[in-house]
Design an enzyme around this catalytic site. Structure first.
Site, PDB file in Angstrom:
ATOM      1  N   HIS A  46      37.551   1.602  51.758  1.00  0.00           N
ATOM      2  CA  HIS A  46      36.902   0.798  50.721  1.00  0.00           C
ATOM      3  C   HIS A  46      37.467   1.164  49.343  1.00  0.00           C
ATOM      4  CE1 HIS A  46      33.199  -0.002  53.492  1.00  0.00           C
ATOM      5  NE2 HIS A  46      34.186  -0.847  53.701  1.00  0.00           N
ATOM      6  N   ASP A  59      35.201  -2.678  58.884  1.00  0.00           N
ATOM      7  CA  ASP A  59      33.807  -3.084  58.664  1.00  0.00           C
ATOM      8  C   ASP A  59      33.237  -3.859  59.859  1.00  0.00           C
ATOM      9  OD1 ASP A  59      34.121  -1.944  56.214  1.00  0.00           O
ATOM     10  OD2 ASP A  59      33.773  -3.767  55.030  1.00  0.00           O
ATOM     11  N   ARG A  84      36.909   5.942  78.101  1.00  0.00           N
ATOM     12  CA  ARG A  84      36.822   6.945  77.051  1.00  0.00           C
ATOM     13  C   ARG A  84      36.504   6.253  75.731  1.00  0.00           C
ATOM     14  NH1 ARG A  84      41.557  10.014  73.748  1.00  0.00           N
ATOM     15  NH2 ARG A  84      40.105  11.077  72.394  1.00  0.00           N
ATOM     16  N   HIS A 129      36.371  11.388  66.554  1.00  0.00           N
ATOM     17  CA  HIS A 129      37.637  10.664  66.458  1.00  0.00           C
ATOM     18  C   HIS A 129      37.839  10.270  64.983  1.00  0.00           C
ATOM     19  CE1 HIS A 129      40.692   8.521  69.145  1.00  0.00           C
ATOM     20  NE2 HIS A 129      41.091   8.252  67.912  1.00  0.00           N
ATOM     21  N   ASN A 173      39.468  14.724  68.645  1.00  0.00           N
ATOM     22  CA  ASN A 173      40.674  13.977  68.941  1.00  0.00           C
ATOM     23  C   ASN A 173      41.753  14.255  67.901  1.00  0.00           C
ATOM     24  OD1 ASN A 173      42.147  11.749  70.437  1.00  0.00           O
ATOM     25  ND2 ASN A 173      42.208  10.981  68.332  1.00  0.00           N
ATOM     26  N   GLU A 174      42.874  14.775  68.356  1.00  0.00           N
ATOM     27  CA  GLU A 174      44.075  14.936  67.518  1.00  0.00           C
ATOM     28  C   GLU A 174      43.832  15.607  66.174  1.00  0.00           C
ATOM     29  OE1 GLU A 174      46.065  11.170  67.170  1.00  0.00           O
ATOM     30  OE2 GLU A 174      46.501  11.075  69.309  1.00  0.00           O
ATOM     31  N   ASN A 314      47.463  13.639  74.457  1.00  0.00           N
ATOM     32  CA  ASN A 314      47.812  12.278  74.042  1.00  0.00           C
ATOM     33  C   ASN A 314      49.315  12.213  73.825  1.00  0.00           C
ATOM     34  OD1 ASN A 314      45.040  12.068  73.846  1.00  0.00           O
ATOM     35  ND2 ASN A 314      44.985  11.573  71.663  1.00  0.00           N
ATOM     36  N   TYR A 316      52.714   9.633  72.972  1.00  0.00           N
ATOM     37  CA  TYR A 316      53.262   8.331  72.590  1.00  0.00           C
ATOM     38  C   TYR A 316      54.777   8.356  72.407  1.00  0.00           C
ATOM     39  CZ  TYR A 316      48.493   6.766  71.691  1.00  0.00           C
ATOM     40  OH  TYR A 316      47.175   6.435  71.840  1.00  0.00           O
ATOM     41  N   GLU A 386      45.473   9.886  76.270  1.00  0.00           N
ATOM     42  CA  GLU A 386      45.954   8.651  75.654  1.00  0.00           C
ATOM     43  C   GLU A 386      47.434   8.477  75.956  1.00  0.00           C
ATOM     44  OE1 GLU A 386      45.381   8.087  71.393  1.00  0.00           O
ATOM     45  OE2 GLU A 386      43.339   8.883  71.535  1.00  0.00           O
TER      46      GLU A 386
HETATM   47  C1  PNW Z   1      46.403   8.060  68.160  1.00  0.00           C
HETATM   48  N1  PNW Z   1      52.336   9.455  66.052  1.00  0.00           N
HETATM   49  O1  PNW Z   1      46.997   8.193  66.898  1.00  0.00           O
HETATM   50  C2  PNW Z   1      44.897   7.968  67.943  1.00  0.00           C
HETATM   51  O2  PNW Z   1      44.178   8.842  68.766  1.00  0.00           O
HETATM   52  C3  PNW Z   1      44.368   6.583  68.080  1.00  0.00           C
HETATM   53  O3  PNW Z   1      43.195   6.473  67.340  1.00  0.00           O
HETATM   54  C4  PNW Z   1      45.420   5.582  67.669  1.00  0.00           C
HETATM   55  O4  PNW Z   1      44.953   4.274  67.591  1.00  0.00           O
HETATM   56  C5  PNW Z   1      46.532   5.678  68.690  1.00  0.00           C
HETATM   57  O5  PNW Z   1      46.979   7.011  68.841  1.00  0.00           O
HETATM   58  C6  PNW Z   1      47.717   4.781  68.356  1.00  0.00           C
HETATM   59  O6  PNW Z   1      48.211   5.079  67.099  1.00  0.00           O
HETATM   60  C7  PNW Z   1      48.342   8.470  66.764  1.00  0.00           C
HETATM   61  O7  PNW Z   1      52.796   9.323  64.913  1.00  0.00           O
HETATM   62  C8  PNW Z   1      48.875   8.368  65.497  1.00  0.00           C
HETATM   63  O8  PNW Z   1      53.072   9.908  66.945  1.00  0.00           O
HETATM   64  C9  PNW Z   1      50.191   8.693  65.253  1.00  0.00           C
HETATM   65  C10 PNW Z   1      50.995   9.119  66.298  1.00  0.00           C
HETATM   66  C11 PNW Z   1      50.493   9.189  67.568  1.00  0.00           C
HETATM   67  C12 PNW Z   1      49.153   8.861  67.795  1.00  0.00           C
END
Ligand code: PNW
Length: 489
Positions: A46, A59, A84, A129, A173-174, A314, A316, A386
């Site tokens: 905001h 929102d 989850r 989270h 979380n993270e 998690n 990615y 994740e």
């Molecule tokens: C996670 N990276 O965030 C979070 O747990 C989620 O809330 C999010 O939506 C999801 O992954 C996708 O982004 C990340 O830079 C943010 O490697 C950044 C990274 C990885 C995960």
């Protein structure tokens, strides 16, 4: 005549669980209904709407506060073993403290949990989270040591209310994102720039908060409910850029992984020694009498050590690591490297990029990281909390997402079967398109598409939803990747 039938090479082990994840701020909306108080994300966006790519906010988001029954239906359509989701601290405890519980908040999560169980879906609950009650942020948030008690009190409320039905808990979380990345960039909430100070305080107090919640569960709730609890760490696989970068890569792993894992999962506990030493030496050179990295007392080391029932992971993306040289271009966000360890993080040209700026695809990184965790922290249970794919394309025929899931699940199978890593579950991020933090509604991660123009926030399965459902159904990767899209699953 004996007949050998080769079955099951692409089967997941019996008991392996599949699920999908979401987070409160990203889906619920209803940011100020009833007595809910604002969280740091409400406040942050905001105050700085322009920081979100499409100048949007959470929102309303997916309006899951009102449409949660549809979400449960979707989880059933997919055949998920578990769903989850996270509890918004400021919805359950609007004042931040445990002496006032919101009736509306309590009911919302109660109904959600009951509806899931009714459909045979296990609720897997994240307590935190990223959405700290703003009133606690006003007192310093994660940089205030008292936050670990506030969090522990909140955790006890959640265990008392829902522990009879929720058997798997994720405390945090993270923390690497809301501590290291948040305080090193000020981009994520709470939007405070305090590299090598705020980041370390947040890191330490998060670890203690996790440990206190774990011990409360262990002592007061496990005897009657017999569940499991840990935290979820996000880890980018880090690969040395050249042979010469092996040592700096190990240091970087301790900086980005060890700082959130070593105190909990290592035999000796405490900060990773190599990082403790580096920061102490640097602090001294800076003319400080105390290290910028707040030490753990022996008592704290013992409090934290061993507070896990599994490793929540998690995954990615991946990065390469090299010693920073003058003139290095800054690598992709958010791992732009830390001046504290003088490292340059970037990516290999052959790792294809996905929609968002930080996303580079390297499925083998998942398997390598799983092996690293086993090597460093022992033969522990690892639960993938994740994994998922970002696209800018909001259409339904998401072949690229199918490919991502296929390639990563293949690596999970190899890790289990070839490397003997105890991976027991896999969580797709994410159930439905949602508010993707600074990427707003622009990048999509959903198995289901959400129409954000529609006041009803209609959810429609993508091709990847059909694909994931067929994997779950057959408990195997031996499924057709050529799935047809239809409105119904
Ligand atoms: C996670 N990276 O965030 C979070 O747990 C989620 O809330 C999010 O939506 C999801 O992954 C996708 O982004 C990340 O830079 C943010 O490697 C950044 C990274 C990885 C995960």
């Amino acid at each position: 005549v004996s007949v050998y039938i080769v079955v099951g090479s692409r089967d997941f082990p019996p008991g392996f669980k599949f699920g999908a994840a979401t987070a409160a701020y990203q889906i619920e909306g209803a940011w100020n209904v009833s007595d809910k108080s604002p969280s740091v994300w409400d406040k942050h966006i905001h105050a700085h709407p322009e920081r979100v790519i499409d100048v949007s906010n959470g929102d309303i988001a997916c309006d899951s506060y009102n449409k949660w029954q549809r979400d449960v239906e979707i989880a059933r359509e997919l055949g998920l073993h578990f769903y989850r989701f996270s509890i918004a601290w400021s919805r359950l405890l609007p004042k931040g403290y445990a002496n006032y519980i919101s009736e509306a908040g309590k009911k919302y999560y109660n109904d959600l949990i009951d509806a899931l169980l009714e459909k045979g879906i296990e609720p897997l609950v994240t307590l935190y989270h990223w959405d700290l009650p703003q009133s606690l942020q006003d007192l310093g948030g994660w940089t205030n040591p008292l936050v670990s008690d506030w969090f522990a009190d909140y955790a006890r409320v959640a265990f008392s209310l829902y522990g009879d039905r929720v058997k798997t808990w994720i405390t945090l979380n993270e923390p690497v994102m809301y501590c290291d990345i948040a305080y090193n960039t000020a981009v994520l909430a709470p939007g405070i720039y305090s590299p090598g100070r705020g980041s370390f305080l947040c890191n330490k107090h998060s670890i203690i908060a996790h440990a206190k919640a774990w011990r409360i569960y262990d002592e007061e709730f496990r005897p009657k409910y017999n569940g499991k609890i840990s935290l979820a760490n996000q880890i980018a696989w880090l690969e040395p850029a050249t042979e010469e970068d092996i040592e700096i890569t190990d240091i970087t792993r301790q900086f980005l992984i060890g700082m959130y894992s070593h105190p909990i999962f290592s035999k000796e506990g405490g900060w990773p020694p190599v990082i403790e030493k580096i920061i102490a030496e640097k602090s001294k050179k800076e003319g400080l009498n105390h290290s910028r990295l707040p030490p753990f007392t022996q008592e704290e080391i013992e409090l934290v050590r061993g507070t896990y029932d599994f490793f929540g992971f998690n995954y990615y993306t991946s990065r390469t690591v090299a010693t920073a040289k003058e003139g290095d271009k800054i690598g992709p966000w958010p791992y732009t490297g830390s001046s504290d360890i003088g490292v340059h993080l970037t990516v290999k040209p052959e790792w294809k990029s996905a929609a968002t700026k930080w996303f580079f695809i390297y499925p083998e990184g998942l398997r390598k990281q799983l092996s690293w965790l086993k090597k460093v922290y022992g033969d522990i249970e690892i639960f993938i909390t994740e994994n998922g794919f970002a696209s800018y394309d909001s259409g339904l025929d998401d072949q690229d997402r199918i490919q991502y899931y296929k390639d990563h699940l293949e690596q999970v199978l190899l890790s289990i079967k070839e490397d003997g890593v105890k991976v027991t579950g896999y969580t797709a991020w994410t159930l439905i398109d949602n508010f993707e933090w600074m990427d707003g509604y622009k990048s999509k991660f959903g198995l289901y598409q959400v129409d954000f123009e529609d006041p009803e926030r209609k959810r429609t399965p993508r091709a990847s939803a059909h694909y994931y459902a067929s994997i779950i159904k057959s408990h195997s990767l031996d499924v057709d990747v050529n799935v047809k899209i239809s409105d119904e699953l």
